[in-house]
Design a protein around this motif. Structure first.
Motif, PDB file in Angstrom:
ATOM      1  N   LYS A 121       0.827  -1.207   0.000  1.00 16.85           N
ATOM      2  CA  LYS A 121       0.000   0.000   0.000  1.00 16.85           C
ATOM      3  C   LYS A 121       0.867   1.265   0.000  1.00 16.85           C
ATOM      4  O   LYS A 121       0.577   2.245  -0.692  1.00 16.85           O
ATOM      5  CB  LYS A 121      -0.930   0.009   1.215  1.00 16.85           C
ATOM      6  CG  LYS A 121      -2.141  -0.922   1.084  1.00 16.85           C
ATOM      7  CD  LYS A 121      -3.013  -0.813   2.325  1.00 16.85           C
ATOM      8  CE  LYS A 121      -4.309  -1.605   2.156  1.00 16.85           C
ATOM      9  NZ  LYS A 121      -5.201  -1.003   1.160  1.00 16.85           N
ATOM     10  N   GLU A 122       1.920   1.223   0.792  1.00 15.57           N
ATOM     11  CA  GLU A 122       2.818   2.379   0.864  1.00 15.57           C
ATOM     12  C   GLU A 122       3.568   2.574  -0.446  1.00 15.57           C
ATOM     13  O   GLU A 122       3.787   3.715  -0.892  1.00 15.57           O
ATOM     14  CB  GLU A 122       3.786   2.202   2.030  1.00 15.57           C
ATOM     15  CG  GLU A 122       3.093   2.287   3.385  1.00 15.57           C
ATOM     16  CD  GLU A 122       3.985   1.879   4.537  1.00 15.57           C
ATOM     17  OE1 GLU A 122       3.721   2.306   5.676  1.00 15.57           O
ATOM     18  OE2 GLU A 122       4.949   1.123   4.303  1.00 15.57           O
ATOM     19  N   LYS A 123       3.965   1.484  -1.072  1.00 20.11           N
ATOM     20  CA  LYS A 123       4.642   1.571  -2.374  1.00 20.11           C
ATOM     21  C   LYS A 123       3.738   2.223  -3.413  1.00 20.11           C
ATOM     22  O   LYS A 123       4.198   3.021  -4.232  1.00 20.11           O
ATOM     23  CB  LYS A 123       5.063   0.187  -2.842  1.00 20.11           C
ATOM     24  CG  LYS A 123       6.220  -0.422  -2.067  1.00 20.11           C
ATOM     25  CD  LYS A 123       6.533  -1.821  -2.563  1.00 20.11           C
ATOM     26  CE  LYS A 123       7.658  -2.467  -1.777  1.00 20.11           C
ATOM     27  NZ  LYS A 123       7.907  -3.863  -2.217  1.00 20.11           N
ATOM     28  N   GLU A 124       2.459   1.890  -3.368  1.00 15.73           N
ATOM     29  CA  GLU A 124       1.507   2.473  -4.315  1.00 15.73           C
ATOM     30  C   GLU A 124       1.361   3.975  -4.077  1.00 15.73           C
ATOM     31  O   GLU A 124       1.264   4.758  -5.021  1.00 15.73           O
ATOM     32  CB  GLU A 124       0.151   1.787  -4.203  1.00 15.73           C
ATOM     33  CG  GLU A 124       0.114   0.401  -4.819  1.00 15.73           C
ATOM     34  CD  GLU A 124       0.463   0.428  -6.312  1.00 15.73           C
ATOM     35  OE1 GLU A 124      -0.087   1.279  -7.027  1.00 15.73           O
ATOM     36  OE2 GLU A 124       1.305  -0.386  -6.731  1.00 15.73           O
ATOM     37  N   PHE A 125       1.350   4.368  -2.794  1.00 16.34           N
ATOM     38  CA  PHE A 125       1.240   5.799  -2.494  1.00 16.34           C
ATOM     39  C   PHE A 125       2.482   6.551  -2.960  1.00 16.34           C
ATOM     40  O   PHE A 125       2.385   7.646  -3.523  1.00 16.34           O
ATOM     41  CB  PHE A 125       1.034   6.028  -0.999  1.00 16.34           C
ATOM     42  CG  PHE A 125       1.093   7.486  -0.619  1.00 16.34           C
ATOM     43  CD1 PHE A 125       0.092   8.360  -1.006  1.00 16.34           C
ATOM     44  CD2 PHE A 125       2.178   7.994   0.095  1.00 16.34           C
ATOM     45  CE1 PHE A 125       0.157   9.711  -0.682  1.00 16.34           C
ATOM     46  CE2 PHE A 125       2.246   9.333   0.416  1.00 16.34           C
ATOM     47  CZ  PHE A 125       1.237  10.194   0.033  1.00 16.34           C
ATOM     48  N   ILE A 126       3.665   5.976  -2.709  1.00 16.25           N
ATOM     49  CA  ILE A 126       4.911   6.624  -3.134  1.00 16.25           C
ATOM     50  C   ILE A 126       4.937   6.768  -4.654  1.00 16.25           C
ATOM     51  O   ILE A 126       5.365   7.805  -5.189  1.00 16.25           O
ATOM     52  CB  ILE A 126       6.133   5.823  -2.640  1.00 16.25           C
ATOM     53  CG1 ILE A 126       6.205   5.863  -1.104  1.00 16.25           C
ATOM     54  CG2 ILE A 126       7.425   6.380  -3.225  1.00 16.25           C
ATOM     55  CD1 ILE A 126       7.254   4.956  -0.512  1.00 16.25           C
ATOM     56  N   LYS A 127       4.467   5.749  -5.353  1.00 17.11           N
ATOM     57  CA  LYS A 127       4.389   5.806  -6.814  1.00 17.11           C
ATOM     58  C   LYS A 127       3.463   6.934  -7.245  1.00 17.11           C
ATOM     59  O   LYS A 127       3.769   7.686  -8.177  1.00 17.11           O
ATOM     60  CB  LYS A 127       3.884   4.453  -7.345  1.00 17.11           C
ATOM     61  CG  LYS A 127       3.801   4.373  -8.853  1.00 17.11           C
ATOM     62  CD  LYS A 127       3.322   2.981  -9.281  1.00 17.11           C
ATOM     63  CE  LYS A 127       3.187   2.891 -10.800  1.00 17.11           C
ATOM     64  NZ  LYS A 127       2.684   1.556 -11.217  1.00 17.11           N
ATOM     65  N   TYR A 128       2.333   7.070  -6.555  1.00 16.66           N
ATOM     66  CA  TYR A 128       1.388   8.149  -6.850  1.00 16.66           C
ATOM     67  C   TYR A 128       2.015   9.512  -6.563  1.00 16.66           C
ATOM     68  O   TYR A 128       1.880  10.460  -7.345  1.00 16.66           O
ATOM     69  CB  TYR A 128       0.129   7.960  -6.006  1.00 16.66           C
ATOM     70  CG  TYR A 128      -0.884   9.066  -6.132  1.00 16.66           C
ATOM     71  CD1 TYR A 128      -1.799   9.087  -7.179  1.00 16.66           C
ATOM     72  CD2 TYR A 128      -0.942  10.094  -5.187  1.00 16.66           C
ATOM     73  CE1 TYR A 128      -2.743  10.104  -7.292  1.00 16.66           C
ATOM     74  CE2 TYR A 128      -1.881  11.116  -5.287  1.00 16.66           C
ATOM     75  CZ  TYR A 128      -2.778  11.111  -6.341  1.00 16.66           C
ATOM     76  OH  TYR A 128      -3.706  12.128  -6.460  1.00 16.66           O
ATOM     77  N   LEU A 129       2.713   9.603  -5.434  1.00 14.22           N
ATOM     78  CA  LEU A 129       3.358  10.858  -5.027  1.00 14.22           C
ATOM     79  C   LEU A 129       4.374  11.312  -6.075  1.00 14.22           C
ATOM     80  O   LEU A 129       4.423  12.492  -6.443  1.00 14.22           O
ATOM     81  CB  LEU A 129       4.047  10.664  -3.684  1.00 14.22           C
ATOM     82  CG  LEU A 129       4.715  11.881  -3.040  1.00 14.22           C
ATOM     83  CD1 LEU A 129       3.675  12.914  -2.665  1.00 14.22           C
ATOM     84  CD2 LEU A 129       5.507  11.463  -1.808  1.00 14.22           C
ATOM     85  N   LYS A 130       5.185  10.374  -6.567  1.00 14.00           N
ATOM     86  CA  LYS A 130       6.214  10.712  -7.552  1.00 14.00           C
ATOM     87  C   LYS A 130       5.620  11.246  -8.848  1.00 14.00           C
ATOM     88  O   LYS A 130       6.229  12.087  -9.518  1.00 14.00           O
ATOM     89  CB  LYS A 130       7.075   9.479  -7.844  1.00 14.00           C
ATOM     90  CG  LYS A 130       7.982   9.055  -6.701  1.00 14.00           C
ATOM     91  CD  LYS A 130       8.752   7.794  -7.057  1.00 14.00           C
ATOM     92  CE  LYS A 130       9.694   7.378  -5.935  1.00 14.00           C
ATOM     93  NZ  LYS A 130      10.408   6.105  -6.255  1.00 14.00           N
ATOM     94  N   SER A 131       4.432  10.763  -9.184  1.00 11.79           N
ATOM     95  CA  SER A 131       3.828  11.145 -10.464  1.00 11.79           C
ATOM     96  C   SER A 131       2.829  12.296 -10.335  1.00 11.79           C
ATOM     97  O   SER A 131       2.278  12.754 -11.337  1.00 11.79           O
ATOM     98  CB  SER A 131       3.108   9.932 -11.081  1.00 11.79           C
ATOM     99  OG  SER A 131       2.052   9.498 -10.244  1.00 11.79           O
ATOM    100  N   PHE A 132       2.615  12.764  -9.094  1.00 12.57           N
ATOM    101  CA  PHE A 132       1.611  13.806  -8.877  1.00 12.57           C
ATOM    102  C   PHE A 132       2.029  15.108  -9.559  1.00 12.57           C
ATOM    103  O   PHE A 132       3.145  15.587  -9.395  1.00 12.57           O
ATOM    104  CB  PHE A 132       1.416  14.036  -7.377  1.00 12.57           C
ATOM    105  CG  PHE A 132       0.238  14.914  -7.051  1.00 12.57           C
ATOM    106  CD1 PHE A 132      -1.030  14.371  -6.946  1.00 12.57           C
ATOM    107  CD2 PHE A 132       0.402  16.271  -6.850  1.00 12.57           C
ATOM    108  CE1 PHE A 132      -2.119  15.172  -6.637  1.00 12.57           C
ATOM    109  CE2 PHE A 132      -0.676  17.083  -6.542  1.00 12.57           C
ATOM    110  CZ  PHE A 132      -1.944  16.531  -6.435  1.00 12.57           C
ATOM    111  N   GLN A 133       1.123  15.683 -10.318  1.00  9.68           N
ATOM    112  CA  GLN A 133       1.405  16.921 -11.037  1.00  9.68           C
ATOM    113  C   GLN A 133       1.122  18.127 -10.152  1.00  9.68           C
ATOM    114  O   GLN A 133      -0.021  18.422  -9.823  1.00  9.68           O
ATOM    115  CB  GLN A 133       0.545  16.995 -12.308  1.00  9.68           C
ATOM    116  CG  GLN A 133       0.841  15.910 -13.324  1.00  9.68           C
ATOM    117  CD  GLN A 133       2.272  16.008 -13.858  1.00  9.68           C
ATOM    118  OE1 GLN A 133       2.736  17.083 -14.225  1.00  9.68           O
ATOM    119  NE2 GLN A 133       2.955  14.870 -13.890  1.00  9.68           N
ATOM    120  N   LEU A 134       2.189  18.796  -9.744  1.00 11.41           N
ATOM    121  CA  LEU A 134       2.039  19.968  -8.880  1.00 11.41           C
ATOM    122  C   LEU A 134       1.755  21.222  -9.698  1.00 11.41           C
ATOM    123  O   LEU A 134       2.212  21.358 -10.824  1.00 11.41           O
ATOM    124  CB  LEU A 134       3.310  20.148  -8.058  1.00 11.41           C
ATOM    125  CG  LEU A 134       3.574  19.032  -7.041  1.00 11.41           C
ATOM    126  CD1 LEU A 134       4.963  19.163  -6.469  1.00 11.41           C
ATOM    127  CD2 LEU A 134       2.550  19.082  -5.925  1.00 11.41           C
TER     128      LEU A 134
END
Length: 313
Positions: free
Chosen positions: A300-313
């Motif tokens: 679950k944490e790996k999925e969040f980190i993956k999402y965080l890295k790709s989040f468009q700021l």
């Protein structure tokens, strides 16, 4: 080599065979025999028994240092294995400066909660200089900063790049002759496309008052170096801990500040400042994600980190 490290370590802590034996619930002769066996196996003497209280020999210092490293590794391994098998999941903790904790993380967490409402995410607001310790001692799982943390201890990933620009109170008369260099909001959202010819000559501001972050902060060092590149030492009116506060003071007309472009992008309706692009390599920097090299994350944490890295700021 470390079969009896608990016994050796207790003698070291108590500086006494008798007190260590009581702590371990063994007889003193048994403890003495165990320590002697370890010393014979190693071919060195670990304790100076003639001193009172008992002291470590040079070999003993090396051995205790190794034991403490083994104990720390066992602790981290146990925590990481527990995290993998804990069905309830621990809270995933992000740490960073005020800017990230107030302007960036909340939006990301809110949107991700729609994807995975079961993963609980916490935020810790700390100074940049504290991120190293918070990650090292497992007080946080992932840190965000522009500093370079020890690559032997931490893995890092560039999250995004940003640019520092100059924010000048609109009420300052120095702007009157520089309006052709002032950046529009559209310019700020596309700084890479702004030509070098539109960069302002920073030396024109050498007699103005500046608001700086305190020494030890990456932005302080970069801002100072930019001023040096233009041949002057800035007149610093105030030193601040947080960039957001510095920006708010500049908006009140009290001084000039070097600011990250993303703060301005999020403040699109502000009309109290004018902004200028700077011609300097020090004005460009990367924002990085950091976590311990031996850190183990759940799926679950790996999925969040993956999402965080790709989040468009």
């Amino acid at each position: 080599m470390f079969d009896y490290n608990e016994y050796i370590y207790e003698v070291y802590v108590h500086k006494s065979f008798s007190n260590a034996a009581k702590s371990l619930f063994v007889s003193q002769p048994s403890l003495s025999n165990i320590v002697k066996k370890v010393e014979d196996d190693l071919g060195v003497v670990l304790f100076d028994r003639k001193s009172n209280p008992i002291q470590l020999t040079e070999a003993g210092k090396i051995y205790i240092d190794a034991i403490e490293k083994v104990m720390e590794l066992e602790k981290i391994t146990s925590e990481n294995l527990k995290k993998l098998t804990d069905s309830k999941q621990n809270i995933f903790t992000l740490c960073g400066s005020t800017y990230f904790c107030t302007q960036v993380f909340p939006e990301i967490i809110e949107k991700y909660s729609d994807i995975d409402p079961e993963l609980k995410i916490a935020i810790i607001e700390i100074g940049t200089g504290e991120i190293d310790d918070f990650l090292k001692f497992n007080l946080a799982d992932l840190g965000v900063c522009v500093e370079n943390l020890n690559p032997k201890l931490f893995n890092s990933k560039v999250w995004f790049n940003e640019e520092l620009i100059l924010a000048v109170p609109k009420s300052n008369s120095i702007n009157d002759d520089l309006l052709e260099f002032a950046l529009s909001y559209e310019d700020i959202t596309n700084l890479d496309n702004v030509s070098q010819e539109k960069c302002v000559d920073l030396k024109l501001f050498q007699n103005e008052n500046f608001i700086f972050l305190k020494e030890g902060n990456d932005l302080h060092d970069r801002a100072m170096n930019i001023c040096y590149e233009y041949g002057f030492r800035p007149n610093i009116l105030i030193y601040m801990d947080q960039l957001q506060t510095s920006y708010d003071i500049a908006k009140s007309g009290k001084g000039i500040v070097f600011i990250r472009d993303r703060i301005v992008k999020q403040d699109k309706f502000n009309d109290s400042l004018l902004y200028y692009k700077l011609k300097s390599d020090n004005a460009k920097r990367s924002v990085n994600l950091f976590y311990l090299k031996n850190k183990v994350f759940s799926d679950k944490e790996k999925e969040f980190i993956k999402y965080l890295k790709s989040f468009q700021l």
